[in-house]
Design an enzyme around this catalytic site. Structure first.
Site, PDB file in Angstrom:
ATOM      1  N   ASP A   1      34.487  21.762  31.388  1.00  0.00           N
ATOM      2  CA  ASP A   1      35.769  21.838  32.099  1.00  0.00           C
ATOM      3  C   ASP A   1      35.644  21.091  33.437  1.00  0.00           C
ATOM      4  OD1 ASP A   1      33.937  23.719  33.080  1.00  0.00           O
ATOM      5  OD2 ASP A   1      35.458  25.208  33.589  1.00  0.00           O
TER       6      ASP A   1
ATOM      7  N   HIS B   1      25.227  24.754  39.156  1.00  0.00           N
ATOM      8  CA  HIS B   1      25.217  25.602  37.964  1.00  0.00           C
ATOM      9  C   HIS B   1      25.042  24.777  36.679  1.00  0.00           C
ATOM     10  CE1 HIS B   1      26.693  29.107  40.187  1.00  0.00           C
ATOM     11  NE2 HIS B   1      27.731  28.422  40.629  1.00  0.00           N
TER      12      HIS B   1
HETATM   13  C1  BDR Z   1      30.627  28.075  36.358  1.00  0.00           C
HETATM   14  O1  BDR Z   1      32.023  28.221  36.651  1.00  0.00           O
HETATM   15  C2  BDR Z   1      32.573  26.987  37.032  1.00  0.00           C
HETATM   16  O2  BDR Z   1      33.219  27.130  38.268  1.00  0.00           O
HETATM   17  C3  BDR Z   1      31.441  26.012  37.147  1.00  0.00           C
HETATM   18  O3  BDR Z   1      31.831  24.729  36.694  1.00  0.00           O
HETATM   19  C4  BDR Z   1      30.341  26.589  36.293  1.00  0.00           C
HETATM   20  O4  BDR Z   1      30.424  26.143  34.968  1.00  0.00           O
HETATM   21  C5  BDR Z   1      29.816  28.812  37.399  1.00  0.00           C
HETATM   22  O5  BDR Z   1      30.116  30.183  37.383  1.00  0.00           O
HETATM   23 CA    CA Z   2      31.794  24.210  34.334  1.00  0.00          CA
END
Ligand code: BDR
Ligand code: CA
Length: 303
Positions: free
Chosen positions: A8, A238
């Site tokens: 995403d 992340h």
């Molecule tokens: C996840 O949530 C999204 O905001 C980031 O892209 C990552 O995949 C982290 O909690």
């Molecule tokens: Ca993500």
């Protein structure tokens, strides 16, 4: 390694996709898109834009618009910006989506290379749950699923108990954990250790002006969000950390445990142990200094 990233994009997704493009051992077989940081149409547009920037010729297959059973969804614009790329307010449309929906694309590619394909899911898990529903052979054909999501006995980031990707489609995530896929979960236990600073992003811009410059530009908004919630040492990479778990699992400490996702009001979206389910390899820690250094070294190979 043939890799599909289910994504995403998303600021940290953009870095993850750039990293995957830079890693010599990875062949990006496609991107599948999902609602999450953005509406799914924005995710697909951003995915195509990134592949074009990176010079990667791979399909983008659009996935779910909404969480399982939901009729509306509000993206995380406060974290990733209105178009998913920080303060950018225009992202050009480049190319077209693959005609197949994401779930069908995932099933097709897994069936073409039984036991080989790796999927790194860095958004809500709706497409993966849909692939499991669509094709009974998917779980067996897929080599490995690496999930960025979850928080195992550690604080969440969207509620005190839950991580955002799992929370945004808790039913889908629970269906995935109930399956017998070969899976690893790279959640906040590991990803809150891999922090990037203003200086890290400046270094990326200096070594790879086009791609690193873009990552640096869009990450300023993301850094500001983390500052606003009290994380002042930098912002967590992340999604890129999950990519590293695909290629370098030896740099992580894993613990196997069956998992379920809570749908109780008190801790909705929490990832908790389920003793009767197929064990998931849960990342408890990562060699964070190595991870950040490796990202820098690999991105330097890009333009
Ligand atoms: C996840 O949530 C999204 O905001 C980031 O892209 C990552 O995949 C982290 O909690
Ligand atoms: Ca993500």
């Amino acid at each position: 390694m043939k890799l599909i990233i289910d994504t995403d994009p998303g600021v940290d997704d953009a870095l993850a996709i750039a990293l995957a493009a830079a890693l010599p051992e990875v062949e990006i077989a496609g991107l599948t898109t999902i609602f999450g940081n953005t509406f799914v149409e924005q995710s697909s547009r951003n995915a195509r834009y990134l592949l074009d920037m990176l010079g990667v010729d791979a399909p983008v297959a659009e996935g779910a618009r909404l969480p399982d059973g939901a009729s509306t969804y509000e993206p995380s614009a406060n974290v990733h910006g209105p178009e998913g790329f920080g303060d950018l307010d225009v992202v050009p449309e480049v190319g077209k989506n693959d005609p197949r929906p994401a779930a069908e694309f995932l099933c097709d590619l897994a069936a073409q290379t039984p036991g080989e394909l790796v999927v790194c899911a860095i958004g809500p898990l709706t497409n993966i749950a849909n692939a499991l529903k669509l094709d009974r052979g998917f779980a067996e054909n897929l080599g490995r699923l690496v999930i960025m999501g979850g928080a195992f006995n550690c604080p969440g980031n969207i509620t005190p108990q839950a991580e955002a990707n799992i929370y945004h489609d808790a039913l889908a995530a629970d269906a995935v954990f109930a399956s017998d896929l070969n899976m690893s979960m790279v959640g906040l236990n590991a990803t809150m250790q891999t922090l990037l600073t203003v200086e890290d992003f400046a270094q990326m811009a200096a070594t790879a002006p086009k791609v690193g410059g873009f990552v640096n530009r869009i990450s300023q908004f993301y850094l500001e969000f983390y500052r606003s919630v009290g994380v002042t040492e930098g912002c967590p990479m992340h999604d890129a950390t999950a990519i590293l778990a695909c290629t370098n699992p030896e740099r992580f400490t894993f613990m196997p445990a069956g998992l379920q996702v809570s749908t109780k009001a008190a801790d909705y979206g929490a990832t908790i142990e389920h003793p009767d389910r197929t064990p998931v390899q849960i990342a408890r820690a990562v060699e964070a200094d190595w991870a950040v250094a490796h990202v820098h070294a690999q991105l330097a190979a890009l333009s």
